[in-house]
Design an enzyme around this catalytic site. Structure first.
Site, mmCIF file in Angstrom:
data_model
loop_
_atom_site.group_PDB
_atom_site.id
_atom_site.type_symbol
_atom_site.label_atom_id
_atom_site.label_comp_id
_atom_site.label_asym_id
_atom_site.label_seq_id
_atom_site.Cartn_x
_atom_site.Cartn_y
_atom_site.Cartn_z
ATOM 1 N N HIS A 51 0.874 -1.181 0.000
ATOM 2 C CA HIS A 51 0.000 0.000 0.000
ATOM 3 C C HIS A 51 0.911 1.231 0.000
ATOM 4 O O HIS A 51 1.534 1.545 1.005
ATOM 5 C CB HIS A 51 -0.908 -0.029 1.237
ATOM 6 C CG HIS A 51 -1.822 -1.209 1.244
ATOM 7 N ND1 HIS A 51 -2.163 -1.896 2.388
ATOM 8 C CD2 HIS A 51 -2.454 -1.830 0.210
ATOM 9 C CE1 HIS A 51 -2.982 -2.894 2.065
ATOM 10 N NE2 HIS A 51 -3.162 -2.873 0.751
ATOM 11 N N HIS B 74 3.316 -2.518 6.969
ATOM 12 C CA HIS B 74 2.196 -1.626 6.612
ATOM 13 C C HIS B 74 2.044 -0.472 7.591
ATOM 14 O O HIS B 74 2.678 -0.435 8.638
ATOM 15 C CB HIS B 74 0.886 -2.432 6.631
ATOM 16 C CG HIS B 74 0.751 -3.378 5.488
ATOM 17 N ND1 HIS B 74 -0.085 -3.151 4.419
ATOM 18 C CD2 HIS B 74 1.363 -4.566 5.247
ATOM 19 C CE1 HIS B 74 0.007 -4.161 3.564
ATOM 20 N NE2 HIS B 74 0.878 -5.031 4.038
ATOM 21 N N GLU C 109 1.900 -3.603 11.484
ATOM 22 C CA GLU C 109 1.196 -2.335 11.272
ATOM 23 C C GLU C 109 1.761 -1.254 12.179
ATOM 24 O O GLU C 109 1.928 -1.464 13.374
ATOM 25 C CB GLU C 109 -0.303 -2.506 11.580
ATOM 26 C CG GLU C 109 -1.029 -3.469 10.657
ATOM 27 C CD GLU C 109 -1.400 -2.880 9.296
ATOM 28 O OE1 GLU C 109 -1.167 -1.666 9.078
ATOM 29 O OE2 GLU C 109 -1.911 -3.651 8.454
HETATM 30 ZN ZN LIG Z 1 -1.495 -1.563 4.321
#
Ligand SMILES: [Zn+2]
Length: 375
Positions: A166, A259, A335
């Site tokens: 992402h 992420h 994350e």
């Molecule tokens: Zn992500």
């Protein structure tokens, strides 16, 4: 007064910019997609008055909950990114700016540029401890680059790390830079011991096209790469296709996919508890890794995170679950917050590029804690 975004990872539309008190902006959607949240633009103004910048379309963005308690970042030198006065009011993100110089950049998080990405690849190659491999090309014709750190050998564990599927989650590449800095430090005992035991296969940027285009979540074709791992194609998701093919060729003993999370103000991991072949061994590895990371840094915690998958119910189109199932190995999505770590808040910087780098470096200690048990 002028607002521009015609540069690497730039993203903004100007609705109105006549007076400093009433600047109206909107974030552009990722190409061929409805996702948007990443912004990055430059304001040039000679007015010494406070400027009010309103991003008017944030309510329909990918993660509207991400704007609550969020502070935008700004920079006068494009190196040093600090938090600015930001409020989520009447469904708009309102940034109040008190100019200290004529030109200032604003972004969703400290950007990680394509130039810096190429510097990272080549400085790593020049260390003498790593090889830079080109796996193929993206849809926009950029290189898909893999760093192999350490001397490959059949007896060593194979540890894969990917970041920025992402592309708006720029903290993920800062994390990798911090991790690489430590791994290449020949005076660091953790790095030396790790490189005796393992070879690292690192993809610092899984989505260079989306990064340069200023996307939040997708590649040039508008595809969310972290839903492509079961059936990637060269037409839609060459980034995943190429990396996955290399994983199948080389093998994987541990995987971390890095992420950023828009909503939660914490660092956390999402594991493989829902994959069909999850067993006591994988659970033990997860526990050992988490305990080691908790011990090494207060930036990590295990209280807050995503809801656990029910047994056998994991979505195997996601990188970390596909890898866990395919290779029966320790596999985590890591994350980091866009906001801050609420357990250790910093009003001036929030969660930052620098903290992401330190977290990446600290993560190597937790890898060392499990490396002998990986296979
Ligand atoms: Zn992500």
């Amino acid at each position: 007064m002028k607002i521009t975004c015609n540069f690497d990872s730039g993203n903004i539309d100007v609705i109105k910019a006549d007076s400093p008190a009433d600047i109206q902006l909107a974030i552009r959607k990722d190409n061929n997609s409805d996702f948007y949240q990443w912004f990055h633009f430059r304001l040039n103004s000679s007015s010494p008055e406070p400027h009010t910048l309103r991003i008017t379309n944030v309510k329909e963005s990918a993660y509207p909950g991400g704007w609550q308690d969020y502070q935008a970042v700004a920079s006068y030198d494009r190196e040093h990114w600090f938090r600015v006065d930001t409020h989520y009011i009447n469904d708009e993100l309102v940034i109040t700016h008190y100019p200290e110089a004529e030109s200032v950049y604003f972004a969703y998080f400290a950007p990680y540029s394509y130039e810096r990405h190429m510097d990272l690849l080549h400085q790593t190659q020049a260390s003498g401890l790593a090889q830079l491999l080109e796996l193929g090309e993206t849809l926009d014709g950029r290189d898909m680059s893999l760093l192999v750190v350490g001397e490959p050998s059949a007896t060593k564990k194979k540890i894969w790390i990917t970041a920025r599927q992402h592309p708006g989650e720029s903290m993920a590449e800062w994390f990798v830079e911090g991790l690489l800095d430590r791994l290449l430090d020949e005076d660091d005992a953790v790095a030396r011991r790790l490189l005796e035991e393992a070879v690292f296969y690192i993809v610092p940027n899984m989505n260079p096209d989306g990064s340069v285009r200023g996307h939040l979540r997708t590649n040039a074709a508008g595809v969310n790469l972290n839903r492509e791992w079961q059936t990637p194609s060269m037409a839609q998701s060459p980034e995943v296709y190429l990396v996955r093919q290399k994983m199948l060729e080389i093998g994987v003993d541990m995987f971390l996919d890095i992420h950023g999370d828009e909503n939660l103000p914490y660092n956390f991991v999402a594991g493989a508890e829902g994959v069909p072949s999850y067993d006591a061994r994988m659970q033990q590895l997860e526990q050992s890794f988490k305990q080691a990371l908790l011990a090494v840094t207060p930036e990590f915690q295990t209280e807050f995170g995503y809801e656990l998958d029910a047994p056998g119910q994991a979505n195997l189109t996601i990188a970390s679950t596909w890898v866990a199932e395919q290779f029966k190995c320790l596999s985590y999505t890591v994350e980091m917050p866009f906001k801050d770590n609420a357990n250790l808040p910093d009003a001036a910087y929030g969660w930052s590029d620098v903290r992401s780098m330190k977290f990446g470096a600290d993560t190597l200690v937790a890898v060392l804690a499990v490396v002998k048990q990986l296979r």
